[in-house]
Structures are given as structure tokens and as C-alpha cells.
Scaffold this motif. Structure first.
Motif, PDB file in Angstrom:
ATOM      1  N   UNK A  86      -6.193   3.611  -3.027  1.00  0.00           N
ATOM      2  CA  UNK A  86      -4.942   3.113  -2.467  1.00  0.00           C
ATOM      3  C   UNK A  86      -5.157   1.734  -1.870  1.00  0.00           C
ATOM      4  N   UNK A  87      -4.070   0.993  -1.814  1.00  0.00           N
ATOM      5  CA  UNK A  87      -4.053  -0.304  -1.147  1.00  0.00           C
ATOM      6  C   UNK A  87      -2.788  -0.354  -0.309  1.00  0.00           C
ATOM      7  N   UNK A  88      -2.938  -0.755   0.943  1.00  0.00           N
ATOM      8  CA  UNK A  88      -1.805  -0.896   1.848  1.00  0.00           C
ATOM      9  C   UNK A  88      -1.601  -2.387   2.087  1.00  0.00           C
ATOM     10  N   UNK A  89      -0.410  -2.872   1.758  1.00  0.00           N
ATOM     11  CA  UNK A  89      -0.072  -4.289   1.896  1.00  0.00           C
ATOM     12  C   UNK A  89       0.945  -4.436   3.024  1.00  0.00           C
ATOM     13  N   UNK A  90       0.652  -5.322   3.982  1.00  0.00           N
ATOM     14  CA  UNK A  90       1.541  -5.531   5.125  1.00  0.00           C
ATOM     15  C   UNK A  90       2.099  -6.946   5.086  1.00  0.00           C
ATOM     16  N   UNK A  91       3.403  -7.053   5.189  1.00  0.00           N
ATOM     17  CA  UNK A  91       4.089  -8.341   5.100  1.00  0.00           C
ATOM     18  C   UNK A  91       4.722  -8.756   6.420  1.00  0.00           C
ATOM     19  N   UNK A  92       4.449  -8.004   7.477  1.00  0.00           N
ATOM     20  CA  UNK A  92       5.037  -8.330   8.770  1.00  0.00           C
ATOM     21  C   UNK A  92       6.546  -8.221   8.703  1.00  0.00           C
ATOM     22  N   UNK A  93       7.228  -9.240   9.176  1.00  0.00           N
ATOM     23  CA  UNK A  93       8.691  -9.224   9.221  1.00  0.00           C
ATOM     24  C   UNK A  93       9.330  -9.880   7.992  1.00  0.00           C
ATOM     25  N   UNK A  94       8.489 -10.324   7.044  1.00  0.00           N
ATOM     26  CA  UNK A  94       9.024 -10.954   5.841  1.00  0.00           C
ATOM     27  C   UNK A  94       9.702  -9.914   4.959  1.00  0.00           C
ATOM     28  N   UNK A  95      10.845 -10.279   4.399  1.00  0.00           N
ATOM     29  CA  UNK A  95      11.492  -9.429   3.411  1.00  0.00           C
ATOM     30  C   UNK A  95      11.054  -9.927   2.044  1.00  0.00           C
ATOM     31  N   UNK A  96      10.434  -9.049   1.256  1.00  0.00           N
ATOM     32  CA  UNK A  96       9.877  -9.442  -0.031  1.00  0.00           C
ATOM     33  C   UNK A  96      10.331  -8.502  -1.138  1.00  0.00           C
ATOM     34  N   UNK A  97      10.255  -9.005  -2.358  1.00  0.00           N
ATOM     35  CA  UNK A  97      10.398  -8.136  -3.528  1.00  0.00           C
ATOM     36  C   UNK A  97       9.075  -8.213  -4.276  1.00  0.00           C
TER      37      UNK A  97
END
Length: 135
Positions: A86-97
Motif C-alpha cells: 500500500x501507499x498512502x498519499x497526503x495532499x494536505x488541504x489541496x483539492x486534487x484529481x
């Protein structure tokens, strides 16, 4: 001379040269195809070490590697293990697609954290775009 790695016969395998504000890396082999081979795990670690740090928070299980393009818009996620990873990706408060470039499938379109579950030896190539980005 910019040579970062040599073959056993002394010929250059990896060359790096500064250009403007950046740098050009030239590999005399199929860099990413070679890095994805299980026996070349050390190469992938070396590549990851020499790329700029990720603007994305990344946590992985053992034997899962994540590398990214210098602009941070694409991620290469590789499970080297015979087991699930597994990989967990964190983008903080950014809204991404996020789109898996290999399958065309959208992975997420939200702010926060995305968890990828990878099968044995599975590879994902992800395109990441911030909301409003037209690239």
C-alpha cells in the motif's frame, strides 16, 4: 565530468549535467524500465534519492517505492513484493484529481489522503492535478 555511474567496462551508464537552473540526467539504458525490475531495487532507491523531494506526503509498506516527476504532477508507484502493498498519499488541504495513466481510471478527486492498495508486483503511474489546473 558529470558521470555519476559506470559500467564494469568503464563506459558511462549515468551522466548528469547542469543546464540553466536545472539539470539533465542521461541514462544509457532504459531508466524506468530497468528500475521496475525486482533485481534492480537498489537502482530505484538511488533514483529516488537524487530526485527533488516530493511536495506530497508519502507513506508506504515495505517494498513499495514512490518516485515522482520533477514538477510533482506524476507519481510512479511500484510494489516490488510478492505480497500486497500500500501507499498512502497526503495532499494536505489541496483539492486534487488523480488519474491512473496506465488504465485511464480516476483514482480520486478530493482533498486529504488517498490510500492505494497494490497487488503483488503492481505498478501505478498517476497523473495528479490540482483543482483549476488546466495542464
Amino acid at each position: 565530468d558529470g558521470v555519476m555511474a559506470h559500467y564494469a567496462d568503464g563506459h558511462p551508464a549515468w551522466i548528469e549535467q547542469p543546464v540553466g537552473k536545472g539539470r539533465v540526467i542521461y541514462a544509457t539504458f532504459a531508466l524506468f524500465a530497468s528500475a521496475l525490475l525486482p533485481e534492480n531495487h537498489t537502482l530505484l532507491v538511488w533514483i529516488r534519492k537524487h530526485l527533488p523531494p516530493s511536495p506530497i506526503g508519502i507513506e508506504t509498506s515495505d517494498q513499495v517505492e514512490v518516485t515522482h516527476s520533477p514538477d510533482g504532477q506524476a507519481l510512479y508507484v511500484v510494489n516490488h513484493a510478492d505480497e500486497k502493498g500500500r501507499a498512502v498519499l497526503s495532499f494536505g488541504r489541496k483539492k486534487v484529481s488523480i488519474q491512473n495513466i496506465l488504465t485511464g481510471q480516476m483514482v480520486a478527486g478530493l482533498a486529504g489522503t488517498v490510500t492505494l492498495h497494490l497487488a503483488s508486483r503492481e505498478v501505478h503511474v498517476l497523473s495528479i492535478k490540482e483543482e483549476g489546473d488546466t495542464r
